[in-house]
Design an enzyme around this catalytic site. Structure first.
Site, PDB file in Angstrom:
ATOM      1  N   CYS A   1      29.706  23.272 -71.847  1.00  0.00           N
ATOM      2  CA  CYS A   1      30.661  24.192 -72.483  1.00  0.00           C
ATOM      3  C   CYS A   1      31.979  23.526 -72.849  1.00  0.00           C
ATOM      4  O   CYS A   1      32.832  24.140 -73.488  1.00  0.00           O
ATOM      5  CB  CYS A   1      30.875  25.379 -71.567  1.00  0.00           C
TER       6      CYS A   1
ATOM      7  N   HIS B   1      31.538  33.228 -76.055  1.00  0.00           N
ATOM      8  CA  HIS B   1      31.435  31.850 -75.548  1.00  0.00           C
ATOM      9  C   HIS B   1      30.310  31.100 -76.258  1.00  0.00           C
ATOM     10  O   HIS B   1      29.254  30.853 -75.676  1.00  0.00           O
ATOM     11  CB  HIS B   1      31.221  31.897 -74.032  1.00  0.00           C
TER      12      HIS B   1
END
Ligand SMILES: [Zn+2]
Lengths: 361, 145
Positions: A55, A308
């Site tokens: 991420c 996200h």
């Protein structure tokens, strides 16, 4: 393309491309996106590189792009990220995200991303002697604030207001984390043009400078035993960034941090220097993290509400802070007079990348 | 110079755990233990390492009960995952058995002593690194002492 056009550039002006992309192989059956992306935007045959740090990938791409431009090797590049993880569905999504745990020694026990943060929540509660009920209330406040501002973000994913009761009544995902403690699977992309100072001044009268960068990594979850629930990599990374920019946390006007889970915000805020260890949740209890508080956090809605799209997340944080500085976000979430911004992105439970942005006018 | 080799490979660690024996690397320089194994000592970075067996005793540092599991593991939920601090020092991630996951609370578990139990297995899937893993992954499995 929006980044190039809004910078008054043509694709041919771009000398190199840096892109964070994590799971394109699984979600789209598409590897090597960097090369196709460069060609799509008409920047034919330029060197293009893909970054994978779960991420944190998008921020890693921008950090590297910055270093190449700062070194003088390039003076005009594009950097960002893209992912479409919602296309995988929850089962494959959970499987692929779990690939960022130790596949041999930790995944077999069932460790997932939310699982790691569920474990950190229990450990945090015990270590700092905060009863779980109070900690869960603080965590709920984090999610509620993210939706409070995220609902106004035109580019956001979950644009509804939620209450503390909604959070505490949502389905259990991995104890003690409930559904509304967790960010969604998301699709998205973000990019920025990085230019040398001289070039940037020619392109815009509102340049934003990267004045500090940091990056650090960690081993498997259990090998972080000396530090958990603190994430050592974050403390090292943000120190690099603060030292390079010559500032401390008290000078940051706006922070976009990695709230993949509500507890992650609390842990991050402490390591970034906004609260003492064990007191991060008070930032949300007291309104310090709110829009007119001491350190506004995640006015984009954060990962929780804005979404996200993992490879793109870090780049979207940068885009939002740049827009905040330029005063062009929706008025309901506009922070007054943002001069210095900090981004914080976490990959897996161990790669951290931080950037410090400074208003250039 | 002969090629550098792992003193304790995953294959050997896994095969041993399958027989309910927990192996670690003991450091010739600092005397501490690394478990699960790495290429170097976790504590001091030395490569002077020897494979040894640990007691399998420890205490619970933290835990979670996961209700959402990954592809191919849907039948496992809820699964009780725990981080154990072993008597000899290392932390290891594993499963806790012998307790109803729905009754797993901080009061019942945090800091409680555990010992190694019969290893649960996880069959490999298409992302597990090929055929090396015949018989699957042995999971460090603990029960309350
Ligand atoms: Zn040693």
């Amino acid at each position: 393309m929006e980044a190039i056009l809004s910078s008054n550039l043509k694709s041919g002006d771009i000398q190199a491309l840096f892109v964070g992309n994590v799971l394109g192989d699984f979600s789209e059956g598409q590897g090597m996106v960097q090369s196709f992306a460069a060609d799509e935007i008409g920047a034919k045959n330029i060197p293009a590189s893909r970054f994978e740090g779960a991420c944190a990938s998008g921020t890693m791409a921008i950090r590297d792009a910055f270093m190449w431009v700062a070194s003088g090797f390039y003076d005009m590049v594009i950097a960002g990220g893209v992912d479409t993880t919602s296309k995988m569905g929850t089962a494959l999504g959970t499987r692929t995200f779990a690939m960022f745990t130790d596949g041999h020694y930790e995944y077999p026990s069932g460790l997932t991303f939310p699982g790691a943060f569920g474990m950190l929540t229990h450990q945090y509660s015990a270590k700092y002697n905060i009863p779980l009920a109070r900690l869960k209330h603080q965590m709920a406040l984090v999610s509620v604030q993210s939706h409070k501002y995220g609902q106004h973000n035109q580019l956001g994913q979950l644009r509804n207001e939620i209450t503390i009761e909604d959070v505490l009544n949502s389905a259990m995902v991995t104890s003690p984390l409930q559904l509304y403690d967790c960010c969604p699977f998301s699709d998205g992309a973000a990019a920025v043009v990085l230019a040398s100072e001289e070039m940037a001044k020619k392109l815009t009268d509102k340049p934003v400078y990267i004045t500090g960068i940091g990056q650090a990594s960690s081993g498997r979850f259990s090998s972080q035993k000396e530090f958990l629930p603190r994430l050592r990599a974050r403390e090292l990374s943000v120190k690099q960034a603060y030292d390079m920019a010559g500032i401390g946390p008290e000078e940051v006007d706006l922070c976009e941090l990695h709230d993949c889970f509500s507890i992650a915000s609390i842990i991050a805020a402490e390591s970034l220097g906004f609260a003492e260890f064990g007191h991060g949740g008070e930032l949300w209890e007291k309104g310090d993290a709110d829009i007119s508080g001491r350190i506004p956090i995640n006015m984009s809605g954060g990962l929780k509400s804005k979404g996200h799209p993992i490879g793109a997340t870090g780049a979207s944080q940068v885009c939002d802070i740049v827009r905040q500085m330029r005063g062009t976000v929706e008025p309901q979430r506009q922070v007054d007079d943002v001069r210095i911004g900090l981004t914080d992105t976490l990959g897996g439970d161990g790669i951290i990348c931080n950037l410090i942005l400074k208003r250039g006018w | 110079m002969k090629p550098f080799e792992y003193k304790l490979t995953f294959k050997d660690f896994n095969a041993s755990l399958r027989k309910n024996k927990l192996l670690a690397l003991t450091c010739g320089s600092c005397g501490k233990h690394t478990c699960p194994p790495k290429l170097v000592c976790h504590e001091c970075g030395s490569t002077d390492l020897e494979s040894t067996a640990l007691s399998g005793k420890g205490k619970i540092v933290t835990f979670t009960v996961s209700y959402v599991t990954a592809l191919g593991r849907e039948g496992e939920a809820p699964v009780l995952i725990t981080m154990v601090e072993l008597e000899e020092g290392p932390w290891i991630l594993g499963n806790l058995v012998g307790i109803d996951p729905d009754r797993a609370t901080m009061e019942a578990l945090m800091g409680k002593p555990v010992r190694l139990a019969r290893a649960r297995m996880l069959p490999p899937d298409q992302y597990s690194g090929g055929k090396e893993l015949k018989g699957g992954f042995a999971r460090p499995t603990f029960s309350l002492d």
